[in-house]
Structure formats: structure tokens, C-alpha cells
Design a protein around this motif. Structure first.
Motif, PDB file in Angstrom:
ATOM      1  N   UNK A 424       9.324  -0.119  21.320  1.00  0.00           N
ATOM      2  CA  UNK A 424       8.722  -0.290  20.032  1.00  0.00           C
ATOM      3  C   UNK A 424      10.011  -1.083  18.330  1.00  0.00           C
ATOM      4  N   UNK A 425       9.095  -1.584  17.505  1.00  0.00           N
ATOM      5  CA  UNK A 425      10.064  -2.185  16.596  1.00  0.00           C
ATOM      6  C   UNK A 425       9.298  -1.540  15.171  1.00  0.00           C
ATOM      7  N   UNK A 426      10.338  -1.490  13.880  1.00  0.00           N
ATOM      8  CA  UNK A 426       9.683  -1.001  12.601  1.00  0.00           C
ATOM      9  C   UNK A 426      11.061  -1.823  11.768  1.00  0.00           C
ATOM     10  N   UNK A 427      10.312  -2.171  10.939  1.00  0.00           N
ATOM     11  CA  UNK A 427      11.062  -2.424   9.662  1.00  0.00           C
ATOM     12  C   UNK A 427      10.383  -3.211   8.206  1.00  0.00           C
ATOM     13  N   UNK A 428      10.722  -3.613   7.179  1.00  0.00           N
ATOM     14  CA  UNK A 428       9.651  -3.790   6.464  1.00  0.00           C
ATOM     15  C   UNK A 428       9.729  -5.730   6.666  1.00  0.00           C
ATOM     16  N   UNK A 429       8.290  -5.793   6.375  1.00  0.00           N
ATOM     17  CA  UNK A 429       7.788  -7.265   6.855  1.00  0.00           C
ATOM     18  C   UNK A 429       6.820  -7.682   5.567  1.00  0.00           C
ATOM     19  N   UNK A 430       6.529  -8.554   4.942  1.00  0.00           N
ATOM     20  CA  UNK A 430       5.832  -9.380   3.967  1.00  0.00           C
ATOM     21  C   UNK A 430       5.058 -10.067   4.904  1.00  0.00           C
ATOM     22  N   UNK A 431       3.152  -9.682   4.636  1.00  0.00           N
ATOM     23  CA  UNK A 431       1.831 -10.467   5.418  1.00  0.00           C
ATOM     24  C   UNK A 431       0.986 -11.116   3.824  1.00  0.00           C
ATOM     25  N   UNK A 432       0.190 -11.502   4.011  1.00  0.00           N
ATOM     26  CA  UNK A 432      -0.644 -11.786   3.528  1.00  0.00           C
ATOM     27  C   UNK A 432      -1.942 -12.014   3.609  1.00  0.00           C
ATOM     28  N   UNK A 433      -2.769 -10.886   3.301  1.00  0.00           N
ATOM     29  CA  UNK A 433      -4.048 -10.492   2.807  1.00  0.00           C
ATOM     30  C   UNK A 433      -5.221 -11.553   2.364  1.00  0.00           C
ATOM     31  N   UNK A 434      -6.706 -11.535   2.770  1.00  0.00           N
ATOM     32  CA  UNK A 434      -7.340 -11.997   2.862  1.00  0.00           C
ATOM     33  C   UNK A 434      -7.367 -13.042   2.087  1.00  0.00           C
ATOM     34  N   UNK A 435      -7.412 -12.507   0.625  1.00  0.00           N
ATOM     35  CA  UNK A 435      -7.229 -13.688  -0.756  1.00  0.00           C
ATOM     36  C   UNK A 435      -6.207 -14.474  -0.898  1.00  0.00           C
ATOM     37  N   UNK A 436      -5.279 -14.275  -0.426  1.00  0.00           N
ATOM     38  CA  UNK A 436      -3.918 -15.005   0.102  1.00  0.00           C
ATOM     39  C   UNK A 436      -2.921 -14.457  -1.233  1.00  0.00           C
ATOM     40  N   UNK A 437      -3.538 -12.798  -1.415  1.00  0.00           N
ATOM     41  CA  UNK A 437      -2.347 -12.612  -2.203  1.00  0.00           C
ATOM     42  C   UNK A 437      -0.796 -11.513  -0.684  1.00  0.00           C
ATOM     43  N   UNK A 438       0.360 -11.942  -1.308  1.00  0.00           N
ATOM     44  CA  UNK A 438       1.636 -11.132  -0.423  1.00  0.00           C
ATOM     45  C   UNK A 438       1.755  -9.805  -0.622  1.00  0.00           C
ATOM     46  N   UNK A 439       1.389  -9.269   0.519  1.00  0.00           N
ATOM     47  CA  UNK A 439       2.251  -7.747   0.174  1.00  0.00           C
ATOM     48  C   UNK A 439       3.066  -7.123   0.760  1.00  0.00           C
ATOM     49  N   UNK A 440       4.439  -6.380   0.781  1.00  0.00           N
ATOM     50  CA  UNK A 440       4.876  -5.360   1.560  1.00  0.00           C
ATOM     51  C   UNK A 440       4.907  -4.113   1.960  1.00  0.00           C
ATOM     52  N   UNK A 441       4.773  -3.905   3.320  1.00  0.00           N
ATOM     53  CA  UNK A 441       4.471  -3.111   4.229  1.00  0.00           C
ATOM     54  C   UNK A 441       6.074  -2.822   5.105  1.00  0.00           C
ATOM     55  N   UNK A 442       5.742  -1.677   5.335  1.00  0.00           N
ATOM     56  CA  UNK A 442       6.288  -1.449   6.687  1.00  0.00           C
ATOM     57  C   UNK A 442       5.293  -0.744   7.845  1.00  0.00           C
ATOM     58  N   UNK A 443       6.046  -1.864   9.052  1.00  0.00           N
ATOM     59  CA  UNK A 443       5.711  -2.123   9.738  1.00  0.00           C
ATOM     60  C   UNK A 443       6.314  -1.320  11.039  1.00  0.00           C
TER      61      UNK A 443
END
Length: 642
Positions: A424-443
Motif C-alpha cells: 500500500x501507499x498513502x499520501x497527498x497528490x495533485x491530480x488534474x480533472x477532465x476540464x483541466x482543473x488541479x485538485x489536491x487529494x489524499x490518495x
């Protein structure tokens, strides 16, 4: 007879067909209760972690502030020579600090015998100097014994209790945290280091209490002392054992003996007494020293009792929905009970398993499932809502379609290494949505293996933390901004000065940075004759003119009451002098010659404190030369003077 038989059969079918839904309803109800308890516990832990973090950040800022107050040259000068002018300047500095920060209830200088020599009180927005006739002897107080054990430069903390004057409590009660540090200086007669007394700051804990709330909630923790007395809490009256011995049975420690015993044995945890939750954490405000005084540090406990009212509203809504769903379910059972006994018996089991699977897939987290080649095979509805992608659009693709480009190759290599080694791995990551917006997520990534241990699937769950990250960034920005002018504050300036000094040390032939310190001329007269409101307006106006007259790459900070510091990267000293004089003239014209500034300018060298000292000397030269002038002091000139 026939109608009776039909009725009997219908009743038998209804009972038979209704047994499973009945157990399901009972199971669902238990699940709602269990989930509610889990949410209460987790929500309280979130509140607690936020409160502890907020308290830690406050203590860090507080120690930085105390360090500035206690290490000021004026305090040392006043300790060596308590003349009327030195004492007046000391009180002016203290008054400015108390009124700007609004957290100190007392600022004091106590001699080595424990007698107060200087004291400034602050309460309800007003600061005042305590007359000599009302200064008190503190040599018999426990915190004075603690202060005598501190070494030069150490900042000690002595727990939290209430303000006491002449042995009696101050009303209304003021919860107080004391920070202490020695005032040591070179004896001009002997040349040896001598202790002249102690600087003691009383911090009004109530001022920071409201900052311990989590997000937009008004749900606050109890603050409990190390002996089990409630210091602060919403609508809770404090009972101190030492101060209220007749009410000792009312203290928290006596009222909750099992919980108190558990709290003393562990740093943090939870306790449920059958009616409500108690979530606690022990907080040690560690003094900033390297000695063996940590045993004197008195811990405090942060405790959340019960639940946030918002959680109760969520639970009530869940129960209402549960009742509504239960009614609908039994209505359906009533309508379809005849003729479906065998079919329903088989279907009910499958339906229950299907509902559980759907509940897992459509929980609160966004889920993505990939096969062993890391190709997407399944997503849930929450993921589609969060990212904008449907399964049809990304099925068979790699998850790197969501990559934001903000993480380097090493980040992903460490992620895959953890998956291979730990599963397993857990941490914070920044991903891109379909419309190009950046969102911060806990993955959280987890592998699913077969009996042989070979990876067959990867399950990724995402939680959107964009709002929380924005709040954290906003709080960080507020901590680095001056509240009056919105310019950078002294703490941020010190950081930027150290960064530019490090660049100079690395590239001494390429980095040309200048440092200027400017001061509003005769500002005290402006405050005394026109009032502090006008003084504040002048400070803001000067700050605005400096901001407009500088480049985007320049750094402007308010480092004192009417004092500003300016860093000019990639600027030779002669060009910087032209810029400073242009700013000086702009301020003079902006205020119709009623407000002027004086400034000291120097170039950055290998040591930040030496650069600042040269600029300060140049500023002093400018004021001595009649003010409204910019003076320059180079490294070579400073060396010749020395």
C-alpha cells in the motif's frame, strides 16, 4: 373457508418473506449507530488534531516573539542602566508589542532577587505602566525558582494557570501561560557575563482559545491542567484544587477517575463511557533549551467531550432516512409477498451481497480499480463527480491520464516501491480533472493479491482536500503578513533575508542584492499630536507608496512600528540608491511634504545580521544628518569604521 385459507397463506408468505428484510433493517440500524460512533470518534480526532496543530503553531510564533522581545538591545541597555530615558524607551517598545499582538497580559523585568523592576499590563485593548509603588516581589513564586535554572538565551515555559496579584486571583479570571528567559549581559566593569534579571511574559490563553476550532465549527475542546483541573472550556467554570480545596470533588479528575487515569498513561486516545465520547491529547509545550529542565515542563490536556452539534444533525437525518426506507421496504414486502417465496429467498441473499458491494463502491471516497497491468477497469460514481471522467472515457487507460505534472519521477518511483514492498501507499497528490482543473487529494493505493501473493488488482481511493489545502495556505499567508499594512512581517523578512544571503554565499560574483531600512521621520510626534488613527493611516499610506514604487521582484516588509525593510535583488548599490531616493521623494510628494522618510542602504554580504546592522547604522546616520535623506554604508566602509 377459502377466504380464511387465502388469508392464512398470505400471512405465512408475508411472515416468511419479511424475516430477511427485518434482519436487514436491524442490521442497517446497527450499522447506522456504529458508523455514527465511528464518525463522532473520527470527527473529534480531526478537531483534536487541528487544535493541537493550531496550539503548536501558536507556541512556535509565541517563542519567536518572546525571542525578539527578550533579545532586544533596549532591554539589555535598560538592565545595565535603568535611567529614565532607557526605561521610557523600554516601555514604548513593550506597549507597541502588547497592543499589536494583543496576547500578552503582562510584560515584566524582574531582578535576580525576584523584585519586579519594570511591568506593563495589557487588558481589554488598553496597556498601562504599573507604578513603582505597586511593583511586587515574585521571589517566592515557583516560576521564579524555575527561571533561575535557565541558561543564557533559553526560553522556558511554566504551565498554564490564572493571573494572581498580591496572592489573590484576578477577576474576571484570566488563564495565563508564562514564558521566561534570563537577561544576561557583559558587565562593563569586569568584562564578564553577568545575570541582571529575568524577562517574564504572561500570555492570555483565552485570546488563542477560539483559534482552536476545526474548519467553521464552534466546537471547542476543554483545556485541563496536569492535576486534572478544567482551565478553559465552553460554558465551564474552572475549579482549581489548590485554589478551591472545598470544591475538590467537583474537579474533572475526581468526576472522571477512570478516564483521568487513562489520560495520564497515554499521550492521546479515546474513551467511551456508554453515553458519550471523550477524545484527548496530552500537549507538552517544550521550552526552547538544551538543558535538563524538561522535567519541569507541565503538560496540559486537550479534551473533546460528546460530539459536534453538526454530527447530531447528520445522525438525525440518517435515522429519518432509515425509518423512511424501512417503511418503503415493508410496503414492498407486503405487496409482492404472494407467489414470490422461493424467488425472494434466493434473490434476497444476492440482493444483500449486491447492496453491500454497491455500498463499498459508492462510499464517501472516490475509487479507481486497475488490473495487474495498471489499466483502469472500474470507477465509482464519486470518482466521476470528482474528476469529470466516466468509466467509458478512461476504461483500459493508465491512471497517468490524471497526472498534473507537479510531481517528479522520483515521487512516482517511491510510490511504486512502497506498493511492491508494503502492499500500500498513502499520501497527498495533485491530480488534474477532465476540464483541466488541479485538485489536491489524499490518495491511498492498495494491492489485491491472489493466494500465491501475485498482484492482480490495484485499488485507489481519493479524498478531495483542496479546500483544506487552500485554508492551510491562507493561514500560512496570514501568519506572514502584517495585519495593518498587509506587507510582509518581520518573520517573513528574516526568512527572505536568509534565502538571499544563502544565494550570495553560493554565487558571490553573480548575486547583487541590496538591503534598505527606512523609517518614518518624527512618527512619535504624529501619533502624539494627531492620534494613533492618523499614525496608522500614515503607516499604511507609506507602505502603499513603497509597494507601488518597487518592482515585483523587490521584497518589502514592515519590521517595526514605523520601520520598513526593502530587499532589492539583482541590483547594484548605486542603482538601489537611485530607487530609494525616488521612493523618498514620492512619499514626500504624496503627503504634501508633511511626511518624510529616512533610509539606510547597504549591499548584502555573507552574514545576514551584519548586513542588517550596516543598514541600521546607515539609517542612524541619515537621521543624525537631519532626516529626509538616504545614507549608504558599504562593506568596505563598515570594515574601515570597525
Amino acid at each position: 373457508m377459502k377466504p380464511v385459507k387465502i388469508a392464512f397463506q398470505f400471512l405465512a408468505l408475508l411472515i416468511t418473506f419479511g424475516v430477511v428484510p427485518l434482519f436487514y433493517v436491524i442490521y442497517d440500524f446497527q450499522q447506522i449507530k456504529t458508523e455514527h460512533h465511528n464518525r463522532i470518534e473520527q470527527d473529534n480526532f480531526n478537531h483534536l488534531q487541528y487544535s493541537v496543530k493550531g496550539l503548536q503553531q501558536f507556541v512556535g510564533k509565541l517563542q519567536s516573539s518572546i525571542k525578539i522581545l527578550s533579545s532586544s538591545d533596549q532591554l539589555t541597555l535598560t538592565a545595565l542602566n535603568p535611567s529614565q530615558s532607557n526605561v521610557a524607551l523600554m516601555y514604548d517598545f513593550w506597549r507597541l508589542s502588547a497592543e499589536s499582538l494583543q496576547i500578552y497580559s503582562q510584560l515584566r523585568f524582574v531582578d535576580t532577587e525576584g523584585m519586579e523592576k519594570l511591568r506593563l499590563n495589557y487588558q481589554d485593548g488598553v496597556s498601562y505602566i504599573v507604578p513603582k509603588s505597586e511593583l511586587q516581589f515574585k521571589g517566592d513564586r515557583n516560576y521564579f525558582d524555575y527561571a533561575k535554572q535557565l541558561k543564557t538565551g533559553e526560553i522556558g515555559h511554566f504551565g498554564i494557570d490564572f493571573e494572581v496579584e498580591n496572592g489573590d486571583l484576578v477577576y474576571p479570571l484570566i488563564p495565563t501561560m508564562r514564558l521566561l528567559t534570563p537577561v544576561d549581559a557583559i558587565n562593563p566593569d569586569t568584562g564578564a557575563l553577568k545575570r541582571y534579571g529575568y524577562f517574564i511574559a504572561n500570555v492570555n490563553v483565552r485570546q488563542i482559545y477560539q483559534s482552536l476550532t476545526y474548519e467553521t465549527s464552534n466546537y471547542l475542546p476543554l483545556i485541563i491542567s496536569e492535576v486534572g483541573d478544567i482551565i478553559l472550556g465552553h460554558d465551564v467554570q474552572p475549579q482549581f484544587i489548590n485554589m478551591y480545596p472545598k470544591n475538590a470533588e467537583l474537579t474533572f479528575a475526581r468526576a472522571h477517575q477512570k478516564l483521568w487515569a487513562q489520560m495520564k498513561e497515554s499521550l492521546n486516545g479515546s474513551y467511551y463511557d456508554g453515553e458519550q465520547w471523550y477524545i484527548y491529547s496530552r500537549f507538552n509545550i517544550t521550552p526552547n533549551h538544551g538543558g535538563n529542565l524538561s522535567s519541569l515542563t507541565r503538560p496540559i490536556f486537550l479534551l473533546f467531550v460528546g460530539q459536534d452539534p453538526k454530527m447530531a444533525e447528520v445522525y438525525d437525518e440518517a435515522i429519518e432516512k432509515f425509518i423512511e426506507n424501512s417503511v418503503y421496504l415493508f410496503m414492498i414486502v407486503f405487496l409482492i409477498s404472494s407467489g414470490l417465496t422461493l424467488w425472494n429467498s434466493n434473490h434476497n441473499k444476492n440482493s444483500l451481497e449486491s447492496k453491500i458491494a454497491r455500498a463499498a463502491m459508492n462510499g464517501m471516497s472516490a475509487l479507481v480499480i486497475t488490473d495487474k497491468q495498471n489499466k483502469i477497469i472500474k470507477v465509482n460514481q464519486q470518482f466521476t463527480q470528482l474528476s469529470g471522467y466516466t468509466l467509458a472515457e478512461i476504461e483500459g487507460k493508465q491512471p497517468d491520464v490524471f497526472a498534473s505534472g507537479k510531481h517528479n519521477q522520483e515521487f512516482y518511483m517511491m510510490m511504486w516501491k512502497s506498493l511492491r514492498e508494503d502492499g500500500f501507499w498513502e499520501g497527498e497528490i495533485t491530480n488534474k480533472t477532465k476540464n483541466g482543473a488541479l485538485i489536491d487529494q489524499l490518495l491511498r493505493l492498495q494491492t489485491i493479491t491472489d493466494k500465491q501473493g501475485d498482484i492482480q488488482f490495484y485499488v485507489a481511493s481519493f479524498v478531495d482536500i483542496t479546500a483544506r489545502k487552500k485554508l492551510e495556505n491562507r493561514l500560512r499567508d496570514l501568519s506572514e503578513r502584517d495585519p495593518l499594512t498587509n506587507s510582509w512581517n518581520r518573520r517573513k523578512f528574516d526568512q527572505e533575508l536568509n534565502i538571499l544571503t544563502s544565494k550570495y554565499n553560493r554565487y558571490p560574483d553573480k548575486e547583487h542584492t541590496c538591503l534598505a531600512i527606512v523609517d518614518i521621520d518624527y512618527f512619535k510626534r504624529i501619533n502624539d499630536e494627531l492620534g494613533h488613527d492618523v499614525g496608522d493611516s500614515v503607516i499604511k499610506s507609506v507602505s502603499r507608496t513603497l509597494e507601488l514604487g518597487c518592482r515585483e521582484t523587490d521584497f518589502i516588509a514592515r519590521v517595526g512600528g514605523e520601520e520598513f525593510a526593502i530587499l532589492l535583488p539583482h541590483t547594484p548599490l548605486r542603482e538601489a540608491e537611485v530607487v530609494l531616493n525616488r521612493l523618498r521623494i514620492a512619499i514626500e510628494l504624496e503627503h504634501r511634504y508633511d511626511v518624510t522618510i529616512s533610509g539606510g542602504l547597504t549591499s548584502l554580504c555573507a552574514r545576514a545580521n551584519e548586513s542588517y546592522k550596516r543598514a541600521d547604522i546607515a539609517l542612524y546616520d541619515a537621521k543624525s544628518s537631519g532626516r529626509n535623506v538616504i545614507k549608504t554604508l558599504t562593506v568596505e566602509e563598515a570594515t574601515e569604521i570597525a
